[in-house]
Design an enzyme around this catalytic site. Structure first.
Site: not given
Ligand code: IVH
Length: 718
Positions: A62, A144, A146, A148, A256, A344, A438, A441, A456, A462
């Site tokens: 904050a 799988e 993804k 974070d 993974y 995603k 622009c 510039c 521009c 510029c």
């Molecule tokens: S495979 C060539 N599997 O996502 C593929 N990546 O946007 C290599 N990540 O850099 C990644 N969970 O950090 C894979 N189950 C998963 C994952 C995973 C998270 C991340 C990883 C990668 C990024 C790609």
């Protein structure tokens, strides 16, 4: 330098009337405002460094936000005082020094994103076509979560953890071995059978949400700043120069992927995951071997539904072709593999107020409207700016300054303004008028018929374009000069130290005779100036593809730059060819167009660039400061395809055209789109047309599909 920073000093009405820092924005004189902007720039940069690089923030989010807001409020009262190093222009934090660099044996790729079931279906259709698989052939996919976190590569020798590295830019990361030794879920010694002698395991370092909350509570009690989200906390904890700090952080690791240098005969990704478990790695339990797209969708919906129950943050799911031989055949394009895709989750959204619309001028002169927002937390990250894309989008969304807007942020994508909450529109709001000059510039802004962008047209005259081109020149895929990030480029441009790319390479010489050498400037010392000169010197030897990309030719991204480098090999050959190809009836022009991946439109941009005397002058001057070796295509040493030009024609039945092209390139050949005197082989599929005829007339060697596959297999084995 450590500024004195009690928070109240930055807020209005603190009672300290002698200092411009304590004066309310509305009451600042011009002089005080300039002074205050300078100080805020330094202070915010200081906190950015603590937060992003050193993971030792001194103030709360904050308090930090209030600094950023004050800076913006002053800038909006005195727009012409906005500094080149203003925090409102900041683009990410630079990489910290201090870790040894590690070159990845195999690049660490990222994933292509899919945002809908249709994107996913298209992805696998493309993979199916690439592999020339029939529509009835089963196609197993591993799904799988993804995770974070941040990816890491762990190297084991005879079952012992020897080296750990961050992803970095994908080719080179940082050595975090000492820190990874502290992560409890990383096996230091592998167990079980059939452990490859030399093994690289990749996965994600992350923090559970519960651990993250506990850590933050502790930090508050100890008077330390909280982390914004678990990913941030994990990243900050891994990138500690003192491993004992990492040891106190609740980090975890999910594996993974692995690659054995030799001797592993595992055939599927699913089996690899089982092996990883047997050897002692944690593998996320939410994994499913799917046999159809419907199953993938079910997986997506299930995981999305129980996202809150899963102990760690995930931002989507990843689908990977299970068959490893197919994965190898699919290979990668640019930085993403053709065998995996990230589906995603829907972007996180939040409501806030749009306080101002500013126009940013890009490298090629395109004007992009940027919304300045009342800072708001979206998915754990404070967002204060969002793109509005272009003038048409502002009209389409009906966005006005003062509006309540919905913003969204998905992964690393730039936050976007999605829509307006019209019911909350203030009575005095007015439509945004897109500038006809622009803002950088004052040059004319042109809206070419049929194009969305307004541009521009002042080119390098510029300042905004000149600065953006310099930033591109030193960017990661171009000269990649450490220590010459966006902010330094901006201030060097403003101080007239660097106006053209050539100036980068004369900086050190000029600095020696300068009355105000770099080391005397604020924020610089002898050490940092020397580091910069060293980084510049290291970049003097550059590969042709990077050099071409650095030139910032419209439409020429890193993939096309590589294609040109592969084809022309040396800068001299490229320049001669571009000169000759100005004549559209020349062989050089035909040769350029015959490159698979270069269309007429792109060729025009290329030739336009090389026609411009100013550009040629810069290239020649640059050349005198650089070493650009002949571009060597890494190929199998004695491949009969090395450096040969090959043309595919007709329908191939066992391999798609895309795979044929990728394979030929892997074996060192150049693939052309049309047959000429320079063609060495024509591979003829079914129903070949005029190209086969042309090949026969020119006496070029013709292979049928089976001969082609046999040739590839025999070369692949060598
Ligand atoms: S495979 C060539 N599997 O996502 C593929 N990546 O946007 C290599 N990540 O850099 C990644 N969970 O950090 C894979 N189950 C998963 C994952 C995973 C998270 C991340 C990883 C990668 C990024 C790609």
């Amino acid at each position: 330098m450590k500024p004195e920073l009690p928070l109240e000093v930055y807020l209005p009405d603190s009672g300290n009337t002698d200092d411009s820092a304590s004066i309310a924005v509305d009451c600042l004189t011009r002089e005080q405002a300039a002074k205050e902007l300078a100080r805020l720039a330094g202070t915010i940069a200081y906190h950015d460094r603590l937060y992003f690089q050193e993971d030792t923030p001194e103030i709360s989010d904050a308090a930090y936000d209030s600094l950023v807001v004050r800076n913006r409020q002053i800038e909006s009262r005195f727009p012409d005082l906005r500094r080149e190093d203003s925090p409102s222009k900041r683009v990410g934090a630079p990489v910290s020094k201090g870790f040894k660099k590690v070159k990845h044996r195999v690049p660490m790729l990222s994933l292509e994103n899919a945002f809908s079931a249709e994107d996913v279906a298209n992805f696998f259709d493309r993979a199916r076509r690439f592999l020339s698989l029939g529509t009835t052939q089963t196609f197993d996919i591993v799904a799988e979560p993804k995770i974070d976190g941040l990816s890491a590569a762990l190297h084991y020798q005879n079952g012992k953890l020897r080296l750990a590295a961050t992803r970095g830019d994908g080719s080179e990361g940082e050595d975090i071995t000492a820190n990874v030794h502290q992560i409890a879920t990383v096996p230091q010694i592998l167990q079980g059978e059939n452990i490859p002698e030399s093994l690289e395991v990749r996965g994600e370092i992350y923090m559970n949400r519960a651990d993250f909350f506990t850590l933050n509570q502790q930090r508050v009690q100890e008077g330390e700043a909280e982390f914004a989200n678990p990913r941030n906390a994990a990243a900050g904890s891994v990138r500690q120069l003192d491993a004992s700090v990492t040891a106190r952080r609740p980090l975890r690791f999910f594996a993974y992927y692995y690659e054995a240098i030799s001797g592993d005969t595992t055939a599927t990704h699913y089996e690899c995951l089982q092996n990883l478990k047997k050897w002692g790695f944690s593998v996320t339990p939410e994994i499913r071997l799917c046999h159809s797209l419907t199953q993938l969708e079910e997986f997506y919906t299930t995981i999305n539904g129980k996202r809150a129950e899963i102990a760690y943050d995930i931002d989507g799911v990843v689908y990977k072709v299970d068959n490893l031989a197919w994965q190898r055949r699919l290979g990668s394009v640019g930085r993403t593999p053709r065998y995996a895709v990230a589906h995603k989750f829907e972007a996180e959204k939040a409501e806030t107020i749009l306080e101002e619309i500013n126009i940013q001028v890009g490298r090629t002169g395109v004007l992009t409207p940027v919304a300045h927002l009342k800072p708001v937390t979206v998915g754990g990250v404070v967002v204060s700016r969002a793109t509005l894309h272009n003038a048409d989008e502002i009209v389409r969304k009906g966005v006005r300054v003062g509006d309540h807007v919905i913003v969204q942020r998905a992964g690393d994508v730039i936050p976007q303004v999605v829509s307006v909450v019209t019911e909350k529109r203030p009575a005095n709001s007015s439509e945004f008028v897109f500038p006809s000059c622009c803002p950088a510039c004052g040059g004319e802004v042109v809206h070419t018929h049929g194009e969305v962008a307004r541009r521009c047209m002042n080119g390098l005259l510029c300042p905004a374009q000149a600065v953006e081109r310099l930033k591109h020149f030193v960017s990661r895929d171009a000269f990649d000069i450490e220590g010459l990030g966006s902010r330094n480029i901006e201030s060097f441009y403003q101080d007239k130290l660097i106006h053209s790319p050539v100036d980068i390479f004369t900086l050190e010489e000029r600095d020696k005779v300068s009355l105000t050498p770099l080391r005397a400037l604020e924020g610089w010392g002898s050490q940092s100036a020397n580091n910069l000169f060293e980084a510049i010197n290291e970049s003097r030897k550059i590969n042709l593809d990077r050099f071409i990309y650095a030139l910032g030719i419209p439409q020429i991204g890193s993939v096309t730059a590589k294609l040109l480098a592969k084809h022309y090999r040396t800068l001299a050959t490229l320049l001669t060819a571009m000169h000759q190809a100005q004549n559209h009836t020349s062989d050089a022009y035909q040769d350029l167009l015959s490159l698979d991946g270069i269309g007429q439109n792109m060729a025009e941009d290329l030739l336009g660039f090389f026609h411009e005397p100013h550009n040629l002058d810069i290239i020649h001057k640059l050349h005198s400061h650089l070493i650009i070796p002949e571009f060597i295509v890494e190929t199998l040493s004695h491949s009969v395809l090395s450096n040969k030009t090959i043309v595919f024609t007709g329908t191939l039945e066992k391999m798609s055209r895309a795979e044929a092209k990728a394979t030929a390139e892997r074996l060192g050949a150049k693939v052309a789109g049309s047959v000429s005197k320079k063609t060495n082989f024509v591979v003829m599929g079914a129903d070949a047309g005029s190209k086969a005829k042309a090949a026969a007339e020119l006496g070029v060697e013709i292979l049928n599909e089976d001969q082609w596959i046999e040739l590839c297999q025999s070369l692949g084995k060598k």
